[in-house]
Design a protein around this motif. Structure first.
Motif, PDB file in Angstrom:
ATOM      1  N   TYR A  97      11.776   1.442  -6.040  1.00 15.87           N
ATOM      2  CA  TYR A  97      13.773   1.371  -6.022  1.00 15.87           C
ATOM      3  C   TYR A  97      14.330   0.669  -7.368  1.00 15.87           C
ATOM      4  CZ  TYR A  97      13.831   1.987  -1.377  1.00 15.87           C
ATOM      5  OH  TYR A  97      13.640   2.170   0.026  1.00 15.87           O
ATOM      6  N   LEU A  98      13.176   0.180  -7.685  1.00 13.97           N
ATOM      7  CA  LEU A  98      13.313  -0.678  -9.447  1.00 13.97           C
ATOM      8  C   LEU A  98      13.462   0.113 -10.280  1.00 13.97           C
ATOM      9  CD1 LEU A  98      11.026  -4.249  -8.943  1.00 13.97           C
ATOM     10  CD2 LEU A  98      13.598  -3.905  -8.032  1.00 13.97           C
ATOM     11  N   THR A  99      11.615   1.509 -10.517  1.00 12.21           N
ATOM     12  CA  THR A  99      12.073   2.382 -11.739  1.00 12.21           C
ATOM     13  C   THR A  99      13.532   2.818 -11.586  1.00 12.21           C
ATOM     14  OG1 THR A  99      10.439   3.291 -10.083  1.00 12.21           O
ATOM     15  CG2 THR A  99       9.766   1.680 -11.863  1.00 12.21           C
ATOM     16  N   GLN A 100      13.634   3.177 -10.289  1.00 12.59           N
ATOM     17  CA  GLN A 100      15.099   4.075 -10.024  1.00 12.59           C
ATOM     18  C   GLN A 100      16.017   3.665 -11.103  1.00 12.59           C
ATOM     19  OE1 GLN A 100      16.686   6.886  -5.961  1.00 12.59           O
ATOM     20  NE2 GLN A 100      17.653   4.666  -6.133  1.00 12.59           N
ATOM     21  N   ALA A 101      16.543   2.749 -10.675  1.00 14.52           N
ATOM     22  CA  ALA A 101      17.582   1.661 -11.394  1.00 14.52           C
ATOM     23  C   ALA A 101      17.113   1.609 -13.209  1.00 14.52           C
ATOM     24  CB  ALA A 101      17.423   0.140 -10.610  1.00 14.52           C
ATOM     25  N   GLY A 102      16.125   2.126 -13.282  1.00 16.71           N
ATOM     26  CA  GLY A 102      15.636   1.872 -15.165  1.00 16.71           C
ATOM     27  C   GLY A 102      15.059   0.867 -15.199  1.00 16.71           C
ATOM     28  N   ARG A 103      14.227   0.337 -14.873  1.00 17.85           N
ATOM     29  CA  ARG A 103      13.907  -1.350 -15.001  1.00 17.85           C
ATOM     30  C   ARG A 103      11.819  -1.026 -15.616  1.00 17.85           C
ATOM     31  NH1 ARG A 103      16.735  -5.942 -14.591  1.00 17.85           N
ATOM     32  NH2 ARG A 103      14.431  -6.510 -15.324  1.00 17.85           N
ATOM     33  N   ARG A 104      11.813  -1.710 -16.325  1.00 19.34           N
ATOM     34  CA  ARG A 104      10.724  -1.858 -16.800  1.00 19.34           C
ATOM     35  C   ARG A 104      10.029  -3.241 -15.852  1.00 19.34           C
ATOM     36  NH1 ARG A 104       8.203  -4.272 -22.595  1.00 19.34           N
ATOM     37  NH2 ARG A 104       6.009  -3.232 -22.659  1.00 19.34           N
ATOM     38  N   VAL A 105       8.783  -2.333 -14.685  1.00 20.22           N
ATOM     39  CA  VAL A 105       7.615  -3.039 -13.982  1.00 20.22           C
ATOM     40  C   VAL A 105       6.589  -2.858 -14.551  1.00 20.22           C
ATOM     41  CG1 VAL A 105       7.158  -3.358 -11.686  1.00 20.22           C
ATOM     42  CG2 VAL A 105       9.611  -2.209 -12.329  1.00 20.22           C
ATOM     43  N   VAL A 106       5.749  -3.982 -14.003  1.00 18.31           N
ATOM     44  CA  VAL A 106       4.138  -4.489 -14.168  1.00 18.31           C
ATOM     45  C   VAL A 106       3.866  -4.901 -12.942  1.00 18.31           C
ATOM     46  CG1 VAL A 106       2.293  -5.295 -15.538  1.00 18.31           C
ATOM     47  CG2 VAL A 106       4.550  -4.591 -16.387  1.00 18.31           C
ATOM     48  N   THR A 107       2.840  -4.277 -12.364  1.00 16.11           N
ATOM     49  CA  THR A 107       2.237  -4.707 -10.825  1.00 16.11           C
ATOM     50  C   THR A 107       0.356  -4.847 -11.559  1.00 16.11           C
ATOM     51  OG1 THR A 107       1.209  -2.869 -10.376  1.00 16.11           O
ATOM     52  CG2 THR A 107       4.093  -4.024  -9.501  1.00 16.11           C
ATOM     53  N   PHE A 108      -0.122  -5.478 -11.384  1.00 17.53           N
ATOM     54  CA  PHE A 108      -1.449  -6.034 -11.733  1.00 17.53           C
ATOM     55  C   PHE A 108      -2.418  -6.297 -10.755  1.00 17.53           C
ATOM     56  CE2 PHE A 108       0.712 -10.242 -13.463  1.00 17.53           C
ATOM     57  CZ  PHE A 108      -0.637 -11.031 -12.936  1.00 17.53           C
ATOM     58  N   ASP A 109      -3.307  -6.534 -10.692  1.00 20.75           N
ATOM     59  CA  ASP A 109      -4.583  -7.149  -9.729  1.00 20.75           C
ATOM     60  C   ASP A 109      -4.840  -8.305 -10.074  1.00 20.75           C
ATOM     61  OD1 ASP A 109      -4.819  -5.713  -7.445  1.00 20.75           O
ATOM     62  OD2 ASP A 109      -5.574  -4.074  -8.419  1.00 20.75           O
ATOM     63  N   PHE A 110      -4.985  -9.509  -9.882  1.00 16.01           N
ATOM     64  CA  PHE A 110      -5.328 -11.171 -10.101  1.00 16.01           C
ATOM     65  C   PHE A 110      -7.138 -10.314 -10.219  1.00 16.01           C
ATOM     66  CE2 PHE A 110      -2.078 -13.061  -8.345  1.00 16.01           C
ATOM     67  CZ  PHE A 110      -1.087 -13.943 -10.089  1.00 16.01           C
ATOM     68  N   LEU A 111      -7.536 -11.479 -10.999  1.00 14.38           N
ATOM     69  CA  LEU A 111      -8.800 -10.828 -10.715  1.00 14.38           C
ATOM     70  C   LEU A 111     -10.191 -11.269  -9.685  1.00 14.38           C
ATOM     71  CD1 LEU A 111     -10.633 -12.593 -14.387  1.00 14.38           C
ATOM     72  CD2 LEU A 111     -10.339 -10.000 -13.406  1.00 14.38           C
ATOM     73  N   GLY A 112     -10.474 -10.470  -8.886  1.00 11.28           N
ATOM     74  CA  GLY A 112     -11.237 -10.716  -7.543  1.00 11.28           C
ATOM     75  C   GLY A 112     -10.577  -9.740  -6.807  1.00 11.28           C
ATOM     76  N   PHE A 113      -9.295  -9.401  -7.094  1.00  8.48           N
ATOM     77  CA  PHE A 113      -8.971  -8.650  -5.321  1.00  8.48           C
ATOM     78  C   PHE A 113      -8.316  -6.730  -6.396  1.00  8.48           C
ATOM     79  CE2 PHE A 113      -7.718 -13.052  -5.450  1.00  8.48           C
ATOM     80  CZ  PHE A 113      -8.220 -13.377  -3.695  1.00  8.48           C
ATOM     81  N   GLY A 114      -8.048  -6.323  -5.241  1.00 13.43           N
ATOM     82  CA  GLY A 114      -7.854  -4.819  -5.649  1.00 13.43           C
ATOM     83  C   GLY A 114      -8.686  -3.994  -6.721  1.00 13.43           C
ATOM     84  N   ALA A 115      -8.458  -3.676  -7.620  1.00 17.95           N
ATOM     85  CA  ALA A 115      -9.108  -2.918  -8.053  1.00 17.95           C
ATOM     86  C   ALA A 115      -9.455  -3.705  -9.441  1.00 17.95           C
ATOM     87  CB  ALA A 115      -8.746  -1.990  -8.728  1.00 17.95           C
ATOM     88  N   SER A 116      -9.248  -5.039  -9.890  1.00 16.73           N
ATOM     89  CA  SER A 116      -9.413  -5.517 -10.776  1.00 16.73           C
ATOM     90  C   SER A 116     -11.362  -5.777  -9.922  1.00 16.73           C
ATOM     91  CB  SER A 116      -8.678  -7.198 -11.242  1.00 16.73           C
ATOM     92  OG  SER A 116      -7.589  -6.476 -11.409  1.00 16.73           O
ATOM     93  N   ASP A 117     -11.404  -6.790 -11.165  1.00 13.09           N
ATOM     94  CA  ASP A 117     -13.687  -6.866 -10.913  1.00 13.09           C
ATOM     95  C   ASP A 117     -13.400  -7.195 -10.540  1.00 13.09           C
ATOM     96  OD1 ASP A 117     -14.447  -4.773 -13.062  1.00 13.09           O
ATOM     97  OD2 ASP A 117     -14.394  -5.910 -14.737  1.00 13.09           O
TER      98      ASP A 117
END
Length: 296
Positions: free
Chosen positions: A55-75
């Motif tokens: 919904y944010l990118t459809q509106a043309g906005r720049r978006v960044v998501t990330f995983d904090f260290l120790g979570f998700g795909a981060s080391d």
């Protein structure tokens, strides 16, 4: 708009950003305007925003998501030290590594301190702040989830250390806690929340390497961080940017009263309640995006 009508997100580029303690995994969706930098809480990861990002990118906005260290795909290094200071550093590393310039940090759950303290320490890099059912300093309106309370209490550290080693006991605790959140939801949100959020949280502990170490250390640092931030509450008057407080009104722990408490400390804050639970970006992504875009 129903979940099935969700738009497609703009294609993203993947980035690995070097940090002391490992590499951060980030996704960058190109667009215009100050980047929304979406930060997760614990024990989850960037995938809590998968339904919101389109919904944010459809509106043309720049978006960044990330995983904090120790979570998700981060080391997840065995020697890494996890805590709220580290998470603030993670956000700064993402902003610098992706050369984002001015951003709108978006905080959910335990990410509140990173967003607010980054705004206090780097005012020239912040266009605004968005707070989603999060926390910062001490408030009588807050009640911690039982799972977090157990791992945050110093006097229960030995018990918590034993429980985290037992898949059976951790499974019981996770099911208990998930059930508490589910029971607070509108019926129309329950099935979707279970399908999306359940695997994210369970996989945080069952996939290897797991997020257990980061979860335990972050929880153990929680009361100290709340104390540190309580001492800085007067500094919030210095935040000369709009703060968009969006709150799921059916959160049984971080209640609506907390949103009003935030507003009392922030000179340029607005509060909007969403008919949703703690993970409002999962329950009502289109509405949350609409309210985010309207103020930033």
């Amino acid at each position: 708009m129903s979940i099935s009508d969700q738009p497609m997100a703009t294609p993203y580029t993947e980035h690995w950003i070097a940090r002391e303690g490992g590499r951060l995994y980030a996704r960058h969706y190109p667009g215009t305007g100050p980047a929304f930098v979406l930060m997760h809480g614990f024990p989850d990861n960037l995938h809590i925003y998968d339904g919101l990002v389109p919904y944010l990118t459809q509106a043309g906005r720049r978006v960044v998501t990330f995983d904090f260290l120790g979570f998700g795909a981060s080391d997840k290094q065995d020697t890494a030290v996890y805590g709220f200071k580290q998470q603030l550093g993670d956000l700064q590393a993402v902003v610098e590594g992706l050369q984002l310039g001015k951003i709108v940090p978006v905080a959910h759950d335990a990410a509140g301190p990173a967003a607010i303290n980054f705004a206090l320490e780097h005012p020239d890099n912040v266009h605004g702040v968005c707070l989603l059912n999060t926390l910062y300093g001490a408030t009588p309106a807050a009640r911690l989830p039982e799972l977090i309370e157990l791992f945050a209490q110093p006097g229960l550290a030995a018990l918590a250390a034993e429980i985290i080693q037992s898949p059976e006991q951790m499974g019981f605790l996770l099911n208990f806690q998930f059930g508490k959140f589910q029971a607070s939801l509108r019926e129309r949100h329950q099935a979707h929340s279970a399908a999306v959020l359940g695997p994210i949280v369970i996989n945080s502990f069952t996939q290897q390497p797991s997020s257990a170490r980061a979860f335990v250390q972050l929880a153990a640092d929680l009361f100290a961080e709340i104390g540190r931030n309580t001492a800085r509450l007067a500094d919030l008057k210095q935040l000369d940017v709009p703060v968009n407080i969006l709150w799921g009104s059916h959160d049984p722990y971080l209640t609506s009263a907390m949103a009003e408490d935030f507003k009392r400390h922030l000179p340029h804050a607005s509060v909007s309640f969403v008919d949703a639970g703690h993970w409002l970006m999962i329950d009502e992504p289109a509405l949350v995006a609409q309210k985010m875009l309207a103020s930033a």
